[in-house]
Write a protein that holds these residues in place. Structure first.
Motif, short mmCIF file in Angstrom:
data_model
loop_
_atom_site.label_atom_id
_atom_site.label_comp_id
_atom_site.label_asym_id
_atom_site.label_seq_id
_atom_site.Cartn_x
_atom_site.Cartn_y
_atom_site.Cartn_z
N THR A 189 0.84 -1.21 0.00
CA THR A 189 0.00 0.00 0.00
C THR A 189 0.87 1.25 0.00
O THR A 189 0.39 2.34 -0.31
CB THR A 189 -0.98 0.05 1.19
OG1 THR A 189 -0.25 0.23 2.42
CG2 THR A 189 -1.86 -1.17 1.25
N GLY A 190 2.15 1.08 0.32
CA GLY A 190 3.08 2.21 0.27
C GLY A 190 3.27 2.75 -1.13
O GLY A 190 3.82 3.83 -1.31
N LEU A 191 2.80 2.02 -2.14
CA LEU A 191 2.88 2.47 -3.53
C LEU A 191 1.61 3.19 -3.98
O LEU A 191 1.58 3.76 -5.06
CB LEU A 191 3.15 1.28 -4.46
CG LEU A 191 4.51 0.64 -4.31
CD1 LEU A 191 4.56 -0.68 -5.06
CD2 LEU A 191 5.60 1.58 -4.79
N ASP A 192 0.56 3.14 -3.16
CA ASP A 192 -0.71 3.78 -3.53
C ASP A 192 -0.55 5.29 -3.61
O ASP A 192 0.30 5.89 -2.94
CB ASP A 192 -1.79 3.45 -2.49
CG ASP A 192 -2.17 1.99 -2.47
OD1 ASP A 192 -1.79 1.24 -3.41
OD2 ASP A 192 -2.85 1.59 -1.50
N GLU A 193 -1.39 5.90 -4.43
CA GLU A 193 -1.40 7.36 -4.56
C GLU A 193 -1.51 8.00 -3.17
O GLU A 193 -2.33 7.61 -2.36
CB GLU A 193 -2.57 7.82 -5.43
CG GLU A 193 -2.57 9.29 -5.74
CD GLU A 193 -1.39 9.74 -6.58
OE1 GLU A 193 -0.90 10.86 -6.37
OE2 GLU A 193 -0.96 8.96 -7.46
N GLY A 194 -0.63 8.96 -2.89
CA GLY A 194 -0.62 9.64 -1.60
C GLY A 194 0.22 8.95 -0.55
O GLY A 194 0.41 9.48 0.54
N SER A 195 0.72 7.77 -0.85
CA SER A 195 1.56 7.03 0.09
C SER A 195 3.04 7.33 -0.18
O SER A 195 3.39 7.87 -1.24
CB SER A 195 1.29 5.53 -0.04
OG SER A 195 0.01 5.23 0.46
N PRO A 196 3.93 6.96 0.74
CA PRO A 196 5.34 7.33 0.60
C PRO A 196 5.99 6.87 -0.70
O PRO A 196 6.74 7.62 -1.33
CB PRO A 196 6.01 6.66 1.80
CG PRO A 196 4.93 6.34 2.75
CD PRO A 196 3.67 6.23 1.98
N GLY A 197 5.73 5.65 -1.12
CA GLY A 197 6.35 5.13 -2.33
C GLY A 197 5.91 5.83 -3.60
O GLY A 197 6.58 5.74 -4.63
N GLY A 245 4.78 12.27 7.47
CA GLY A 245 3.40 12.53 7.05
C GLY A 245 2.42 11.48 7.54
O GLY A 245 2.79 10.37 7.94
N GLU A 246 1.16 11.84 7.48
CA GLU A 246 0.08 10.98 7.98
C GLU A 246 0.01 9.62 7.28
O GLU A 246 -0.18 8.59 7.94
CB GLU A 246 -1.25 11.72 7.81
CG GLU A 246 -2.42 11.02 8.44
CD GLU A 246 -3.70 11.83 8.31
OE1 GLU A 246 -4.74 11.19 8.06
OE2 GLU A 246 -3.65 13.06 8.45
N ALA A 247 0.14 9.58 5.97
CA ALA A 247 0.03 8.32 5.23
C ALA A 247 1.11 7.33 5.67
O ALA A 247 0.83 6.16 5.92
CB ALA A 247 0.11 8.55 3.72
N ALA A 248 2.35 7.81 5.76
CA ALA A 248 3.45 6.94 6.17
C ALA A 248 3.29 6.49 7.61
O ALA A 248 3.51 5.31 7.93
CB ALA A 248 4.79 7.65 5.98
N GLN A 249 2.92 7.39 8.47
CA GLN A 249 2.76 7.05 9.89
C GLN A 249 1.65 6.03 10.10
O GLN A 249 1.73 5.18 10.99
CB GLN A 249 2.54 8.30 10.73
CG GLN A 249 3.79 9.15 10.85
CD GLN A 249 4.96 8.37 11.41
OE1 GLN A 249 4.89 7.80 12.50
NE2 GLN A 249 6.06 8.31 10.66
N SER A 250 0.61 6.09 9.28
CA SER A 250 -0.47 5.11 9.37
C SER A 250 0.03 3.70 9.03
O SER A 250 -0.31 2.73 9.71
CB SER A 250 -1.60 5.50 8.41
OG SER A 250 -2.58 4.49 8.37
#
Length: 105
Positions: A27-35, A73-78
């Motif tokens: 999911t780290g590759l999803d739009e808005g995620s770190p990847g 950021g929020e996405a990575a921390q989640s």
């Protein structure tokens, strides 16, 4: 875009949790995620060939500062918050500065 900072993380999933761990890491590759960040040049999730509970994540970033900023950021921390419950032990990290390479998927 050049890579100025990178690392490899080795994560050992709790028994029966490796598929869930891999799915979460991807999911780290999803739009808005770190990847998906423009500063993430490499994001590779791999399984160990000899131990299905061991998962490797290889990341390459434009700079150490960009990596730290994106991961604050929020996405990575989640994602990070959910990883802990899937692990049998603490992750192991090896940092590096990539020199050159190739990836084609």
């Amino acid at each position: 875009m050049s890579v100025g900072y990178g690392f490899n993380a080795t994560l050992t999933a709790a028994p029966g949790k490796s598929d869930e761990l891999v799915a979460l890491l991807l999911t780290g590759l999803d739009e808005g995620s770190p990847g998906a960040s423009e500063h993430c040049v490499v994001y590779l999730v791999s399984r160990s060939a000899s131990d299905p509970d061991v998962v490797h994540v290889t990341e390459g970033w434009t700079s150490k500062e960009d990596h730290h900023r994106v991961f604050a950021g929020e996405a990575a921390q989640s994602i990070v918050a959910r990883i802990g419950g899937l692990l049998a032990k603490e992750p192991e990290y090896t940092d590096y500065v990539p020199v050159r390479g190739k990836a084609a998927f």
